[in-house]
Enzyme design. Structure first.
Site, PDB file in Angstrom:
ATOM      1  N   ARG A 183      11.103  -7.326   4.987  1.00 13.24           N
ATOM      2  CA  ARG A 183      10.898  -5.984   5.546  1.00 13.24           C
ATOM      3  C   ARG A 183      11.466  -5.887   6.960  1.00 13.24           C
ATOM      4  O   ARG A 183      11.999  -4.854   7.346  1.00 13.24           O
ATOM      5  CB  ARG A 183       9.397  -5.696   5.536  1.00 13.24           C
ATOM      6  CG  ARG A 183       8.974  -4.456   6.256  1.00 13.24           C
ATOM      7  CD  ARG A 183       7.676  -3.982   5.649  1.00 13.24           C
ATOM      8  NE  ARG A 183       6.769  -3.477   6.646  1.00 13.24           N
ATOM      9  CZ  ARG A 183       5.519  -3.131   6.371  1.00 13.24           C
ATOM     10  NH1 ARG A 183       5.033  -3.257   5.173  1.00 13.24           N
ATOM     11  NH2 ARG A 183       4.754  -2.667   7.308  1.00 13.24           N
ATOM     12  N   ARG A 224      -0.666  -8.071  13.861  1.00 12.95           N
ATOM     13  CA  ARG A 224      -1.256  -7.114  12.911  1.00 12.95           C
ATOM     14  C   ARG A 224      -1.988  -7.845  11.790  1.00 12.95           C
ATOM     15  O   ARG A 224      -3.040  -7.404  11.332  1.00 12.95           O
ATOM     16  CB  ARG A 224      -0.161  -6.194  12.342  1.00 12.95           C
ATOM     17  CG  ARG A 224       0.302  -5.166  13.368  1.00 12.95           C
ATOM     18  CD  ARG A 224       1.612  -4.530  13.002  1.00 12.95           C
ATOM     19  NE  ARG A 224       1.556  -3.842  11.726  1.00 12.95           N
ATOM     20  CZ  ARG A 224       2.607  -3.655  10.931  1.00 12.95           C
ATOM     21  NH1 ARG A 224       3.789  -4.124  11.281  1.00 12.95           N
ATOM     22  NH2 ARG A 224       2.473  -3.011   9.819  1.00 12.95           N
ATOM     23  N   LYS A 235       0.830  -1.217   0.000  1.00  7.27           N
ATOM     24  CA  LYS A 235       0.000   0.000   0.000  1.00  7.27           C
ATOM     25  C   LYS A 235       0.859   1.260   0.000  1.00  7.27           C
ATOM     26  O   LYS A 235       0.574   2.211  -0.715  1.00  7.27           O
ATOM     27  CB  LYS A 235      -0.931   0.040   1.223  1.00  7.27           C
ATOM     28  CG  LYS A 235      -1.952  -1.079   1.279  1.00  7.27           C
ATOM     29  CD  LYS A 235      -2.955  -0.857   2.404  1.00  7.27           C
ATOM     30  CE  LYS A 235      -2.364  -0.876   3.796  1.00  7.27           C
ATOM     31  NZ  LYS A 235      -1.876  -2.187   4.231  1.00  7.27           N
ATOM     32  N   ARG A 268      11.107  -0.968  12.221  1.00  2.70           N
ATOM     33  CA  ARG A 268       9.872  -0.663  12.943  1.00  2.70           C
ATOM     34  C   ARG A 268       9.637  -1.718  14.010  1.00  2.70           C
ATOM     35  O   ARG A 268       9.627  -2.911  13.714  1.00  2.70           O
ATOM     36  CB  ARG A 268       8.683  -0.664  11.963  1.00  2.70           C
ATOM     37  CG  ARG A 268       8.400   0.693  11.383  1.00  2.70           C
ATOM     38  CD  ARG A 268       7.330   0.620  10.327  1.00  2.70           C
ATOM     39  NE  ARG A 268       6.035   0.123  10.818  1.00  2.70           N
ATOM     40  CZ  ARG A 268       4.949   0.112  10.064  1.00  2.70           C
ATOM     41  NH1 ARG A 268       4.973   0.568   8.844  1.00  2.70           N
ATOM     42  NH2 ARG A 268       3.822  -0.351  10.562  1.00  2.70           N
ATOM     43  N   ARG A 328     -10.040   0.736   8.916  1.00  4.28           N
ATOM     44  CA  ARG A 328      -9.658  -0.622   9.303  1.00  4.28           C
ATOM     45  C   ARG A 328     -10.791  -1.338  10.017  1.00  4.28           C
ATOM     46  O   ARG A 328     -10.655  -2.522  10.326  1.00  4.28           O
ATOM     47  CB  ARG A 328      -8.447  -0.578  10.220  1.00  4.28           C
ATOM     48  CG  ARG A 328      -7.094  -0.753   9.506  1.00  4.28           C
ATOM     49  CD  ARG A 328      -6.033  -0.526  10.546  1.00  4.28           C
ATOM     50  NE  ARG A 328      -4.787  -1.193  10.331  1.00  4.28           N
ATOM     51  CZ  ARG A 328      -3.710  -0.610   9.803  1.00  4.28           C
ATOM     52  NH1 ARG A 328      -3.771   0.624   9.344  1.00  4.28           N
ATOM     53  NH2 ARG A 328      -2.577  -1.263   9.726  1.00  4.28           N
TER      54      ARG A 328
HETATM   55  P1  AMP Z   1       0.246   0.767   9.323  1.00  2.00           P
HETATM   56  O1  AMP Z   1       1.480   1.554   9.062  1.00  2.00           O
HETATM   57  O2  AMP Z   1      -0.916   1.207   8.473  1.00  2.00           O
HETATM   58  O3  AMP Z   1       0.460  -0.721   9.257  1.00  2.00           O
HETATM   59  O4  AMP Z   1      -0.198   1.097  10.840  1.00  2.00           O
HETATM   60  C1  AMP Z   1       0.647   0.814  11.929  1.00  2.00           C
HETATM   61  C2  AMP Z   1      -0.179   0.683  13.203  1.00  2.00           C
HETATM   62  O5  AMP Z   1      -0.863   1.933  13.466  1.00  2.00           O
HETATM   63  C3  AMP Z   1      -1.275  -0.358  13.155  1.00  2.00           C
HETATM   64  O6  AMP Z   1      -0.797  -1.663  13.444  1.00  2.00           O
HETATM   65  C4  AMP Z   1      -2.217   0.165  14.229  1.00  2.00           C
HETATM   66  O7  AMP Z   1      -1.686  -0.090  15.523  1.00  2.00           O
HETATM   67  C5  AMP Z   1      -2.145   1.671  14.025  1.00  2.00           C
HETATM   68  N1  AMP Z   1      -3.165   2.103  13.034  1.00  2.00           N
HETATM   69  C6  AMP Z   1      -2.932   2.642  11.798  1.00  2.00           C
HETATM   70  N2  AMP Z   1      -4.082   2.926  11.162  1.00  2.00           N
HETATM   71  C7  AMP Z   1      -5.081   2.546  12.005  1.00  2.00           C
HETATM   72  C8  AMP Z   1      -6.494   2.553  11.916  1.00  2.00           C
HETATM   73  N3  AMP Z   1      -7.122   3.001  10.822  1.00  2.00           N
HETATM   74  N4  AMP Z   1      -7.192   2.094  12.993  1.00  2.00           N
HETATM   75  C9  AMP Z   1      -6.573   1.653  14.098  1.00  2.00           C
HETATM   76  N5  AMP Z   1      -5.245   1.585  14.243  1.00  2.00           N
HETATM   77  C10 AMP Z   1      -4.487   2.038  13.212  1.00  2.00           C
END
Ligand code: AMP
Length: 190
Positions: free
Chosen positions: A128, A145, A14, A134, A89
């Site tokens: 990754r 996740r 993404k 991270r 999400r």
């Molecule tokens: P990402 O970089 O999109 O994988 O997001 C990293 C982390 O941020 C996720 O594992 C969640 O803990 C939090 N997060 C990001 N976007 C959301 C969302 N829309 N709703 C809830 N938690 C989020």
């Protein structure tokens, strides 16, 4: 306005595709993950509130995430459109986004889901881990996740399917090939 949701599990690509799409369509990129990480880095109140949750690979509560997203949209009043990456999400987030966009006379133009098998995902994620640094890319957190994705986030797809707004793209292959598939679909939303 062109308002896109780019959908897919962690590791689906993404972030990479969003970068290319914002350039082509001149959209504002709203990645809730990136925004949360910036808050954590800058040690804001919100950052302190969410850092543990994110480090564990759990989802941040809807109320917090939705409020933050609305702020980001408001900050970009003159945008030609948005690409939402990592949001919504949950179905509650999808509903909140629809309601908020309606309140400013806008709507989601379309949702493109990057289809990637779990096998490919595991492989990409292993790579990754070696480069990302991270904390939430560590194996157990990542597993969490992915579980969050398949238990909660996946239910967002039928929500958009019912609205006739869902398209799927094969997320396995060359970056450019996937990008071409995405733009072919997105051009039809305009
Ligand atoms: P990402 O970089 O999109 O994988 O997001 C990293 C982390 O941020 C996720 O594992 C969640 O803990 C939090 N997060 C990001 N976007 C959301 C969302 N829309 N709703 C809830 N938690 C989020």
């Amino acid at each position: 306005m062109l308002n896109l949701v780019l959908f897919g599990p962690p590791g689906a690509g993404k972030g990479t595709q969003s970068e290319k799409l914002i350039e082509k369509y001149q959209l504002v990129h709203i990645s809730t993950g990136d925004i949360f990480r910036a808050h954590i880095k800058n040690q804001t109140e919100l950052g302190q509130q969410v850092s543990q949750i994110i480090a564990e690979g759990n989802l941040v509560p809807d109320s917090v995430t939705i409020a933050m997203l609305e702020e980001e949209i408001k900050k970009n009043e003159s945008a030609k459109g948005f690409i939402f990456d990592g949001f919504p999400r949950t179905v509650a987030q999808a509903e909140a986004l629809d309601n908020f966009l309606a309140s400013i006379g806008q709507e989601i133009s379309g949702v493109v889901a990057l289809d990637v098998t779990e096998e490919e995902l595991t492989e990409r994620i292993a790579k990754r881990q070696q480069i990302s640094g991270r904390a939430d890319d560590a194996a157990d957190k990542l597993q969490k996740r992915i579980e969050e994705y398949f238990s909660k986030t996946i239910h967002v797809l039928p929500y958009y399917e019912k609205q006739g707004k869902l398209d799927k793209v094969n997320g396995i292959g060359e970056i450019e090939t996937i990008f071409k598939s995405l733009t072919t679909i997105i051009d039809q939303y305009k």
